[in-house]
Design a protein around this motif. Structure first.
Motif, PDB file in Angstrom:
ATOM      1  N   PRO A  35     183.033  13.093  22.139  1.00 37.19           N
ATOM      2  CA  PRO A  35     182.037  13.229  22.903  1.00 37.19           C
ATOM      3  C   PRO A  35     181.379  11.918  23.510  1.00 37.19           C
ATOM      4  O   PRO A  35     180.402  11.869  24.284  1.00 37.19           O
ATOM      5  CB  PRO A  35     180.632  13.329  21.612  1.00 37.19           C
ATOM      6  CG  PRO A  35     181.535  14.033  20.686  1.00 37.19           C
ATOM      7  CD  PRO A  35     182.949  13.507  20.540  1.00 37.19           C
ATOM      8  N   THR A  50     178.417  15.798  24.288  1.00 36.36           N
ATOM      9  CA  THR A  50     179.584  16.755  24.298  1.00 36.36           C
ATOM     10  C   THR A  50     180.607  16.063  25.164  1.00 36.36           C
ATOM     11  O   THR A  50     180.575  14.929  25.749  1.00 36.36           O
ATOM     12  CB  THR A  50     179.403  17.935  24.851  1.00 36.36           C
ATOM     13  OG1 THR A  50     179.312  17.640  26.458  1.00 36.36           O
ATOM     14  CG2 THR A  50     178.194  18.806  24.449  1.00 36.36           C
ATOM     15  N   HIS A  70     174.851  23.044  21.499  1.00 37.26           N
ATOM     16  CA  HIS A  70     175.571  23.361  22.614  1.00 37.26           C
ATOM     17  C   HIS A  70     176.678  24.429  22.184  1.00 37.26           C
ATOM     18  O   HIS A  70     177.392  24.308  21.228  1.00 37.26           O
ATOM     19  CB  HIS A  70     176.507  22.117  23.205  1.00 37.26           C
ATOM     20  CG  HIS A  70     177.047  22.258  24.389  1.00 37.26           C
ATOM     21  ND1 HIS A  70     176.429  21.935  25.543  1.00 37.26           N
ATOM     22  CD2 HIS A  70     178.231  22.628  24.811  1.00 37.26           C
ATOM     23  CE1 HIS A  70     177.244  22.173  26.542  1.00 37.26           C
ATOM     24  NE2 HIS A  70     178.240  22.621  25.976  1.00 37.26           N
ATOM     25  N   LYS A  94     181.785  18.134  20.185  1.00 39.62           N
ATOM     26  CA  LYS A  94     180.263  17.806  20.429  1.00 39.62           C
ATOM     27  C   LYS A  94     179.827  17.179  18.918  1.00 39.62           C
ATOM     28  O   LYS A  94     180.447  17.015  17.892  1.00 39.62           O
ATOM     29  CB  LYS A  94     179.269  18.952  20.591  1.00 39.62           C
ATOM     30  CG  LYS A  94     179.290  19.902  19.219  1.00 39.62           C
ATOM     31  CD  LYS A  94     178.240  21.246  19.527  1.00 39.62           C
ATOM     32  CE  LYS A  94     178.168  21.924  18.488  1.00 39.62           C
ATOM     33  NZ  LYS A  94     177.367  21.127  17.215  1.00 39.62           N
TER      34      LYS A  94
END
Length: 486
Positions: A459, A110, A89, A83
Motif C-alpha cells: 500500500p 491500497t 476496498h 491494502k
C-alpha cells in the motif's frame, strides 16, 4: 483523477487515470481489457485477444519509418491487490484512489498499480498519438503477470512479428535491465490434527501489523520484517512455556509480496494470561529495537475471541511451529557477477489454516537455475523431516543477460545523449516476462526500462512524476532510433 490527467506527459497520465478507474487485479483484468479493445478498434487499430486473454494491438509505421524494424512494447494488464487492514476496498469493484503528493503519485490505503500501469499507459498513449515517430509497432499486454505469469506462458510463436521487445516493467529510472531472475512456487501442506481445548483457557488472536511488506524480489534485500516468520519466532519461543494451543495461523496474501500482516489465534490457561501479555509486550519491544530502521510502525496486539471448539494437537502444533521457524526466508545468496543484486531468495508469502492442513506458500527466485534448485532441495528435505508435503509449480525461466544486445546499446546511447550521464546496466531480482518470451521468440532482442516506482506490491507503492517524464522521453527517442530492417 483530474490532477493526474494534468501531469506531464498528459497522454500517458490520462491513460493511467483511466486504468486506475477500472478494477484490474490479477485474474480480473477482463473489464480493462474490454475497455482497451473497444478504444483500439475505434481508433482503427488491429486488435487480437489470444486464447489466454493477452492483447496484441498493431499500429503501422509513421510516414518515413516504414522500413524500420518492428518493435513490440510490452506491459501487463494486472496489478497486485494489497491494502491496509483498516482500508475498506474491493479490488474487483472499486477504483484506485490515486492522488498527487509533491513529486509522487500515491494511492489511498491500497497498492497504486503503477506496476505495471505506467508502462501500459505509455504503450497506449503511443498507440493513440498521430505525432510520435516510430516504425511498425506492436503492443503486447499480458494477463496475470503478478499471480503466475499465465499470459506470458501463453504467448505463442507467430503472434508477434517484432524483432525487438521493450519491456516496460522496470522500476528505477536511470537503470536499463538486460536480465532477470527466474522462479518457482513452493507449497507446503502441513497435516493438522485437532483435539478439544483444555478447560480453564481463554482464546486470543495475536496480530502483527504495520510492516512495510513490498516486492518479494526487488525489496527482499532490505531486511524488512516478514510477518509470518516473526509470529512463528514468537511461537517457537513461547508456545511451550506458556502452554499455548494454536487454533489457526494465517498471514500474508500473495506469494510475491513480503507479508505485512499475520495473525495466530490461540488459547492460554487463565493462570498464564498475564505472562502472555508480558511476553507479547516484550517481543514487540524487541522487534521495535531490532527493526527500528526498517519497520518503525510495527505493532503486536492481543484481542480476546470466543473459545474455540478445537485446537491443534501438541504433535501437529510442534511440527507446524518448527517448520515455520526453521524454513529459510529472505536473501540466500548475493550475485558474484552483478554487484548489489540478489542472486537467490525465498519469500514465505502466505500461510492459510484449513480443516485438515496448514498451507504455506513460498516463492523462490534465482538468477541461476542451480540456485533455485538448491533451495527446492532444501525445502524438500525440510518437508521430509517434518512429515509434511511440498509441491513445486509454475516454474519460469530467468532472462539470461546479453551484454551484446543491439537494442540495449541503443537505449544506453540514447540515455547518454539525452541526460548527459551513463545509465546503470542491471539485472533485476524479479520475474520479468522476458525470460518466457525467449522460448517462442529465441532471437528477439529485448530490453527493459521504466520510471522510479517505490514499494511495489504494498500500500505504500508510489511512482515518481519526474521520472515518468524521463522514461517517456527516453522511450520515444529510442523508438525514433530503431534501425532499418536488414
Amino acid at each position: 483523477m483530474s490532477a493526474l490527467s494534468s501531469l506531464y506527459p498528459q497522454p500517458l497520465w490520462q491513460w493511467f487515470a483511466q486504468i486506475c478507474a477500472i478494477p484490474h487485479p490479477s485474474k480480473h483484468e477482463h473489464a480493462l481489457s474490454q475497455h482497451i479493445q473497444a478504444w483500439a478498434r475505434d481508433k482503427g487499430l488491429s486488435v487480437l485477444e489470444d486464447k489466454v486473454g493477452n492483447l496484441i494491438i498493431k499500429k503501422p509505421a509513421t510516414t518515413g519509418f516504414e522500413n524500420r524494424k518492428t518493435v513490440v512494447i510490452q506491459a501487463h494488464l494486472d496489478m497486485v491487490p494489497q491494502k491496509n487492514a483498516d482500508k475498506v476496498h474491493d479490488f474487483t469493484k472499486d477504483p484506485i484512489e490515486a492522488y498527487v503528493d509533491g513529486d509522487w503519485v500515491k494511492a489511498n490505503g491500497t497498492t497504486l498499480g503503477a506496476d505495471n500501469g505506467i508502462g501500459m499507459a505509455s504503450a497506449l498513449a503511443i498507440l493513440g498519438s498521430s505525432e510520435i515517430k516510430h516504425g511498425p509497432l506492436e503492443v503486447l499486454l499480458t494477463i496475470d503477470e503478478e499471480a503466475g505469469m499465465t499470459g506470458a506462458f501463453g504467448v505463442e510463436p507467430g503472434m508477434l512479428q517484432a524483432e525487438i521487445l521493450i519491456n516496460t516493467d522496470s522500476e528505477q529510472e536511470g537503470e536499463i535491465y538486460m536480465g532477470c531472475a527466474g522462479g518457482v512456487d513452493a507449497e507446503f501442506t502441513v497435516p493438522a490434527q485437532w483435539q478439544a481445548p483444555a478447560g480453564g483457557v481463554t482464546a486470543f488472536t495475536l496480530s502483527l501489523t504495520g510492516l512495510k511488506g513490498g516486492h518479494s524480489g526487488v525489496n527482499i534485500h532490505l531486511g524488512r520484517g516478514n510477518a509470518n516468520k516473526l509470529l512463528a519466532r514468537f511461537l517457537a519461543d513461547k508456545a511451550a512455556v506458556l502452554q499455548l494451543a494454536v487454533v489457526a495461523f494465517n498471514g500474508g496474501s500473495l506469494r510475491n509480496a513480503i507479508p505485512r500482516e499475520a495473525s495466530v489465534t490461540l488459547t492460554v490457561p487463565a493462570a498464564k494470561l498475564a505472562l502472555l501479555q508480558q511476553a507479547v509486550a516484550e517481543f514487540e519491544a524487541l522487534l521495535q529495537f531490532e527493526l527500528a530502521a526498517v519497520e518503525p510502525a510495527l505493532k503486536l496486539s492481543l484481542a480476546e475471541v470466543a473459545t474455540p471448539t478445537q485446537v491443534l494437537t501438541p504433535a501437529a502444533q510442534s511440527t507446524l511451529i518448527n517448520l515455520l521457524n526453521v524454513c529459510p526466508n529472505g536473501v540466500m545468496r548475493m550475485s558474484d557477477e552483478v554487484a548489489g543484486v540478489t542472486e537467490t531468495s525465498l519469500n514465505m508469502g502466505v500461510i492459510t489454516t484449513k480443516d485438515n492442513s496448514v498451507q504455506v506458500l513460498c516463492l523462490i527466485r534465482s538468477l541461476i537455475d542451480s540456485g533455485r534448485e538448491q533451495v527446492q532441495s532444501m525445502l524438500g528435505s525440510l518437508a521430509q523431516l517434518a512429515g509434511a508435503e511440498v509441491k513445486f509449480s509454475g516454474a519460469y525461466p530467468g532472462w539470461k543477460p546479453n551484454p551484446d544486445s543491439p537494442v540495449m546499446a541503443i537505449v544506453n546511447q540514447t540515455y547518454k545523449d539525452i541526460y548527459h550521464k551513463d545509465p546503470v546496466i542491471m539485472v533485476i531480482h524479479a520475474g520479468l516476462e522476458c525470460g518466457l518470451f525467449k522460448k517462442p521468440y529465441p532471437d528477439m532482442d529485448m530490453v527493459s526500462i521504466g520510471p522510479t516506482i517505490r514499494f511495489p506490491h504494498g500500500p505504500d507503492e508510489m511512482v515518481n512524476i519526474t521520472t515518468v517524464g524521463q522514461y517517456w522521453e527516453l522511450l520515444l527517442a529510442v523508438l525514433e532510433r530503431i534501425p532499418a530492417r536488414s
